[in-house]
Write a protein that holds these residues in place. Structure first.
Motif, PDB file in Angstrom:
ATOM      1  N   PRO A   1       9.053  -6.832   2.412  1.00  0.00           N
ATOM      2  CA  PRO A   1       8.341  -7.752   3.310  1.00  0.00           C
ATOM      3  C   PRO A   1       9.156  -8.975   3.724  1.00  0.00           C
ATOM      4  O   PRO A   1       8.894 -10.101   3.304  1.00  0.00           O
ATOM      5  CB  PRO A   1       7.108  -8.141   2.492  1.00  0.00           C
TER       6      PRO A   1
ATOM      7  N   THR B   1       1.661  -6.788  -0.162  1.00  0.00           N
ATOM      8  CA  THR B   1       3.110  -6.647   0.005  1.00  0.00           C
ATOM      9  C   THR B   1       3.861  -6.098  -1.210  1.00  0.00           C
ATOM     10  O   THR B   1       5.037  -5.763  -1.076  1.00  0.00           O
ATOM     11  CB  THR B   1       3.740  -8.009   0.386  1.00  0.00           C
TER      12      THR B   1
ATOM     13  N   VAL C   1       9.611  -4.581   9.676  1.00  0.00           N
ATOM     14  CA  VAL C   1       8.901  -5.853   9.543  1.00  0.00           C
ATOM     15  C   VAL C   1       9.530  -6.811  10.556  1.00  0.00           C
ATOM     16  O   VAL C   1      10.744  -6.944  10.623  1.00  0.00           O
ATOM     17  CB  VAL C   1       9.017  -6.404   8.102  1.00  0.00           C
TER      18      VAL C   1
ATOM     19  N   HIS D   1       4.397  -6.469  11.783  1.00  0.00           N
ATOM     20  CA  HIS D   1       5.272  -5.313  11.688  1.00  0.00           C
ATOM     21  C   HIS D   1       4.895  -4.286  12.751  1.00  0.00           C
ATOM     22  O   HIS D   1       3.821  -4.360  13.348  1.00  0.00           O
ATOM     23  CB  HIS D   1       5.215  -4.692  10.278  1.00  0.00           C
TER      24      HIS D   1
END
Length: 159
Positions: free
Chosen positions: A59, A36, A83, A94
């Motif tokens: 994220p 991430t 996301v 996602h």
């Protein structure tokens, strides 16, 4: 007898899903960071002959991502999308669009679970139908995945 998941295991599941599993030496929190954080993503996700030219990732639910590479022919390609759900460091979901094309989209669900002192990643890539999954596979999108995940596993991920 247990499976050796130090290499990526890829299974076609039903008509629409691709199931990926792999174990990592790092605990879930470190694998989460590698998945991430753009600076870390750039370290492991670049593919030979395809330099990563853009890496953005927010994220959180409602956030977006955009990963872009340049091919050896000079043309670029990218994955981007919203996301949907996040539960750090164990779950992220996602929607992934290939080159912004809704017809080439998949819902990607990634789960990270403790596995001994490391992590087992289970990822489900769900396409609209069998034809969309076949088209995605035909692009070569699964080629090189084992290589990049091996680089993630070998990384020194900060605490």
């Amino acid at each position: 007898m247990s499976l050796d998941l130090t290499r990526l295991q890829t299974v076609l599941d039903g008509d629409t899903d691709i199931l990926l599993r792999r174990d990592f030496q790092h605990p879930p929190a470190k694998v989460w960071r590698a998945l991430t954080q753009p600076a870390l993503i750039r370290e492991w996700m670049a593919v030979k002959d395809h330099p990563m030219t853009r890496c953005d990732f927010d994220p959180r639910p409602g956030g977006t991502f955009h990963f872009e590479w340049q091919g050896p022919d000079g043309n670029s390609f990218f994955f981007s999308g919203p996301v949907i759900a996040v539960n750090p460091p164990h779950h992220i979901s996602h929607i992934e669009y290939f080159n912004g094309d809704p017809a080439m989209s998949a819902r990607i669900t990634t789960d990270l679970a403790p596995q001994g002192s490391g992590t087992r990643m289970t990822m489900v890539m769900r396409y609209h139908d069998a034809e969309a999954r076949a088209a995605a596979i035909a692009t070569g999108m699964t080629d090189g995945m084992d290589e990049v995940y091996a680089r993630l596993d070998a990384m020194q991920i900060p605490a």
